[in-house]
Motif scaffolding. Structure first.
Motif, PDB file in Angstrom:
ATOM      1  N   LEU A   1     -71.263-128.291  64.620  1.00 17.72           N
ATOM      2  CA  LEU A   1     -71.560-128.097  66.034  1.00 17.72           C
ATOM      3  C   LEU A   1     -72.211-129.358  66.569  1.00 17.72           C
ATOM      4  CD1 LEU A   1     -72.277-126.428  68.687  1.00 17.72           C
ATOM      5  CD2 LEU A   1     -74.435-125.895  67.516  1.00 17.72           C
TER       6      LEU A   1
ATOM      7  N   TYR B   1     -79.498-129.380  60.105  1.00 16.70           N
ATOM      8  CA  TYR B   1     -79.739-129.640  61.511  1.00 16.70           C
ATOM      9  C   TYR B   1     -80.030-131.110  61.734  1.00 16.70           C
ATOM     10  CZ  TYR B   1     -84.745-129.542  60.384  1.00 16.70           C
ATOM     11  OH  TYR B   1     -85.975-129.794  59.853  1.00 16.70           O
TER      12      TYR B   1
ATOM     13  N   GLN C   1     -70.794-119.529  57.033  1.00 17.65           N
ATOM     14  CA  GLN C   1     -70.537-118.164  57.464  1.00 17.65           C
ATOM     15  C   GLN C   1     -69.732-117.425  56.411  1.00 17.65           C
ATOM     16  OE1 GLN C   1     -68.261-117.608  61.095  1.00 17.65           O
ATOM     17  NE2 GLN C   1     -69.372-115.727  61.572  1.00 17.65           N
TER      18      GLN C   1
ATOM     19  N   PHE D   1     -67.936-126.716  68.836  1.00 17.31           N
ATOM     20  CA  PHE D   1     -67.848-126.513  67.403  1.00 17.31           C
ATOM     21  C   PHE D   1     -66.578-127.168  66.859  1.00 17.31           C
ATOM     22  CE2 PHE D   1     -71.123-123.370  66.374  1.00 17.31           C
ATOM     23  CZ  PHE D   1     -71.445-122.853  67.610  1.00 17.31           C
TER      24      PHE D   1
ATOM     25  N   PHE E   1     -73.111-125.056  59.785  1.00 15.37           N
ATOM     26  CA  PHE E   1     -73.346-123.646  59.559  1.00 15.37           C
ATOM     27  C   PHE E   1     -72.430-123.132  58.449  1.00 15.37           C
ATOM     28  CE2 PHE E   1     -75.967-122.981  63.260  1.00 15.37           C
ATOM     29  CZ  PHE E   1     -75.555-123.965  64.137  1.00 15.37           C
TER      30      PHE E   1
ATOM     31  N   PHE F   1     -73.259-131.127  77.073  1.00 15.77           N
ATOM     32  CA  PHE F   1     -72.587-129.905  77.504  1.00 15.77           C
ATOM     33  C   PHE F   1     -71.126-130.189  77.820  1.00 15.77           C
ATOM     34  CE2 PHE F   1     -76.327-127.573  77.447  1.00 15.77           C
ATOM     35  CZ  PHE F   1     -77.331-128.190  78.179  1.00 15.77           C
ATOM     36  N   PRO F   2     -70.223-129.248  77.547  1.00 17.49           N
ATOM     37  CA  PRO F   2     -70.499-128.035  76.765  1.00 17.49           C
ATOM     38  C   PRO F   2     -70.620-128.351  75.278  1.00 17.49           C
ATOM     39  CG  PRO F   2     -68.177-128.169  77.260  1.00 17.49           C
ATOM     40  CD  PRO F   2     -68.825-129.333  77.963  1.00 17.49           C
ATOM     41  N   PHE F   3     -71.561-127.687  74.623  1.00 22.04           N
ATOM     42  CA  PHE F   3     -71.660-127.844  73.174  1.00 22.04           C
ATOM     43  C   PHE F   3     -70.339-127.402  72.554  1.00 22.04           C
ATOM     44  CE2 PHE F   3     -76.427-126.662  73.660  1.00 22.04           C
ATOM     45  CZ  PHE F   3     -76.683-127.900  74.222  1.00 22.04           C
TER      46      PHE F   3
ATOM     47  N   LEU G   1     -65.534-120.552  66.593  1.00 19.63           N
ATOM     48  CA  LEU G   1     -66.778-120.352  67.325  1.00 19.63           C
ATOM     49  C   LEU G   1     -66.711-121.112  68.644  1.00 19.63           C
ATOM     50  CD1 LEU G   1     -69.278-120.834  64.374  1.00 19.63           C
ATOM     51  CD2 LEU G   1     -68.923-118.714  65.624  1.00 19.63           C
TER      52      LEU G   1
ATOM     53  N   TRP H   1     -69.237-122.006  72.063  1.00 19.03           N
ATOM     54  CA  TRP H   1     -70.493-121.939  72.788  1.00 19.03           C
ATOM     55  C   TRP H   1     -70.204-121.463  74.199  1.00 19.03           C
ATOM     56  CZ3 TRP H   1     -72.195-124.901  77.062  1.00 19.03           C
ATOM     57  CH2 TRP H   1     -73.558-124.769  77.378  1.00 19.03           C
TER      58      TRP H   1
ATOM     59  N   SER I   1     -73.178-113.322  60.251  1.00 15.40           N
ATOM     60  CA  SER I   1     -73.420-114.320  61.286  1.00 15.40           C
ATOM     61  C   SER I   1     -73.477-115.705  60.664  1.00 15.40           C
ATOM     62  CB  SER I   1     -74.766-114.041  61.960  1.00 15.40           C
ATOM     63  OG  SER I   1     -74.885-112.716  62.365  1.00 15.40           O
ATOM     64  N   PRO I   2     -73.246-116.733  61.473  1.00 11.53           N
ATOM     65  CA  PRO I   2     -73.446-118.093  60.960  1.00 11.53           C
ATOM     66  C   PRO I   2     -74.892-118.299  60.509  1.00 11.53           C
ATOM     67  CG  PRO I   2     -72.198-118.127  63.006  1.00 11.53           C
ATOM     68  CD  PRO I   2     -72.706-116.728  62.833  1.00 11.53           C
TER      69      PRO I   2
ATOM     70  N   ASN J   1     -75.179-129.943  63.848  1.00 10.92           N
ATOM     71  CA  ASN J   1     -75.595-128.948  62.871  1.00 10.92           C
ATOM     72  C   ASN J   1     -74.394-128.511  62.047  1.00 10.92           C
ATOM     73  OD1 ASN J   1     -78.145-128.981  64.012  1.00 10.92           O
ATOM     74  ND2 ASN J   1     -78.110-126.839  64.681  1.00 10.92           N
TER      75      ASN J   1
ATOM     76  N   TYR K   1     -72.542-113.488  69.854  1.00  7.69           N
ATOM     77  CA  TYR K   1     -73.819-113.698  69.184  1.00  7.69           C
ATOM     78  C   TYR K   1     -74.823-114.308  70.156  1.00  7.69           C
ATOM     79  CZ  TYR K   1     -71.130-113.560  64.753  1.00  7.69           C
ATOM     80  OH  TYR K   1     -70.318-113.221  63.700  1.00  7.69           O
TER      81      TYR K   1
ATOM     82  N   TRP L   1     -79.798-116.337  64.455  1.00  2.00           N
ATOM     83  CA  TRP L   1     -78.632-115.681  65.046  1.00  2.00           C
ATOM     84  C   TRP L   1     -78.761-114.164  64.904  1.00  2.00           C
ATOM     85  CZ3 TRP L   1     -73.797-118.352  66.357  1.00  2.00           C
ATOM     86  CH2 TRP L   1     -73.914-119.755  66.281  1.00  2.00           C
ATOM     87  N   GLY L   2     -78.241-113.455  65.896  1.00  3.02           N
ATOM     88  CA  GLY L   2     -78.132-112.021  65.753  1.00  3.02           C
ATOM     89  C   GLY L   2     -76.925-111.657  64.903  1.00  3.02           C
TER      90      GLY L   2
ATOM     91  N   ARG M   1     -77.538-121.442  59.666  1.00  2.96           N
ATOM     92  CA  ARG M   1     -77.739-122.887  59.780  1.00  2.96           C
ATOM     93  C   ARG M   1     -78.088-123.475  58.424  1.00  2.96           C
ATOM     94  NH1 ARG M   1     -82.401-125.713  63.434  1.00  2.96           N
ATOM     95  NH2 ARG M   1     -83.685-124.888  61.714  1.00  2.96           N
TER      96      ARG M   1
ATOM     97  N   TYR N   1     -74.485-130.618  69.708  1.00  2.00           N
ATOM     98  CA  TYR N   1     -75.277-130.100  70.817  1.00  2.00           C
ATOM     99  C   TYR N   1     -76.013-131.228  71.521  1.00  2.00           C
ATOM    100  CZ  TYR N   1     -78.952-129.868  67.156  1.00  2.00           C
ATOM    101  OH  TYR N   1     -79.825-130.149  66.127  1.00  2.00           O
TER     102      TYR N   1
ATOM    103  N   SER O   1     -63.377-126.768  64.140  1.00  2.00           N
ATOM    104  CA  SER O   1     -62.450-125.646  63.964  1.00  2.00           C
ATOM    105  C   SER O   1     -62.682-124.874  62.671  1.00  2.00           C
ATOM    106  CB  SER O   1     -61.019-126.149  64.003  1.00  2.00           C
ATOM    107  OG  SER O   1     -60.844-127.182  63.044  1.00  2.00           O
TER     108      SER O   1
ATOM    109  N   HIS P   1     -68.852-124.533  59.541  1.00  2.00           N
ATOM    110  CA  HIS P   1     -68.594-124.995  60.906  1.00  2.00           C
ATOM    111  C   HIS P   1     -69.584-126.084  61.277  1.00  2.00           C
ATOM    112  CE1 HIS P   1     -66.349-121.174  61.690  1.00  2.00           C
ATOM    113  NE2 HIS P   1     -67.303-120.631  60.964  1.00  2.00           N
TER     114      HIS P   1
END
Lengths: 107, 115
Positions: A89, A49, A38, A98, A36, A94-96, B45, B47, A43-44, A34, B95, B105-106, A46, A91, A100, A87
């Motif tokens: 990401l 996707y 910001q 991002f 994003f 794991f771990p997802f 960010l 996760w 908040s980020p 994805n 978040y 997102w919040g 999207r 997904y 930099s 940014h």
């Protein structure tokens, strides 16, 4: 962990430019990337996707693409409202993780 | 309209504990996995982890595993992040995000770890 190497870290751009930001995945993450946007104090949001799909309400000047392990976000004909941090990401695993981040600034 | 509203952030001393909440509205909360993501003062960010729809399964980032616990109460449409043994590196905006591809997102809640 999968590393998402994002470049450039910052770009000085002009309105109307075409801008491309890239993330390179250290392992195969398929389509699970994805992008994003910001803005300061927000908040980020999207934008893209599954690598290439435009999120709801996102202008068509934004697009996502994939070439092997390289994922790109392209903004055609940059507008002032596009000046922000971006940014990526992954997904897929794991771990997802991002990238930099890339800061777009106006020349 | 989908809304996620975080709360609970504050100043906490190293080694202390804190519980964050995220109240969801505008969609069927119990249908979706939920995630926590944080953003450090340097703006990166990270996760943190996720929880499945009924709360029976969680996944965590190695950096917080065994210190943070994600839970949810579907009857209250609320997601939680229990933070324990916090460190200065945990200072961040936290978040919650709906794992329908991280679409929602919040606004975030600020946690500051300092003595």
């Amino acid at each position: 962990d999968i590393q998402m190497t994002q470049s450039p870290s910052s770009m000085s751009v002009s309105l109307g430019d075409t801008v491309t930001i890239t993330c390179r995945a250290s392992q195969d993450v398929g389509i699970f990337v994805n992008w994003f946007q910001q803005k300061p104090g927000k908040s980020p949001r999207r934008m893209i996707y599954r690598a290439t799909n435009l999120a709801d309400g996102v202008p068509s000047r934004f697009s996502g693409s994939r070439s092997g392990s390289d994922y790109s976000l392209t903004i055609s004909s940059l507008e002032s409202e596009d000046v922000a941090d971006y940014h990526c990401l992954q997904y897929d695993e794991f771990p997802f993780t991002f990238g930099s981040g890339t800061k777009l600034e106006i020349k | 309209e989908v809304q996620l509203v975080e709360s609970g952030g504050s100043l906490v001393q190293p080694g202390g504990s804190l519980k964050l909440s995220c109240v969801a509205s505008g969609y069927t909360f119990s249908y979706y996995w939920m995630d926590w993501v944080r953003q450090t003062p340097g703006k990166s960010l990270e996760w943190i982890g996720e929880i499945n729809t009924d709360g029976s399964k969680t996944n965590y980032a190695p950096s917080i595993k065994d210190r943070f616990t994600i839970s949810r109460d579907n009857a209250k449409n609320t997601l939680y992040l229990q933070m324990s043994n916090v460190k200065s590196d945990d200072t961040a905006i936290y978040y919650c995000t709906s794992n329908s591809g991280f679409a929602y997102w919040g606004q975030g809640t600020l946690v500051t770890v300092s003595s």
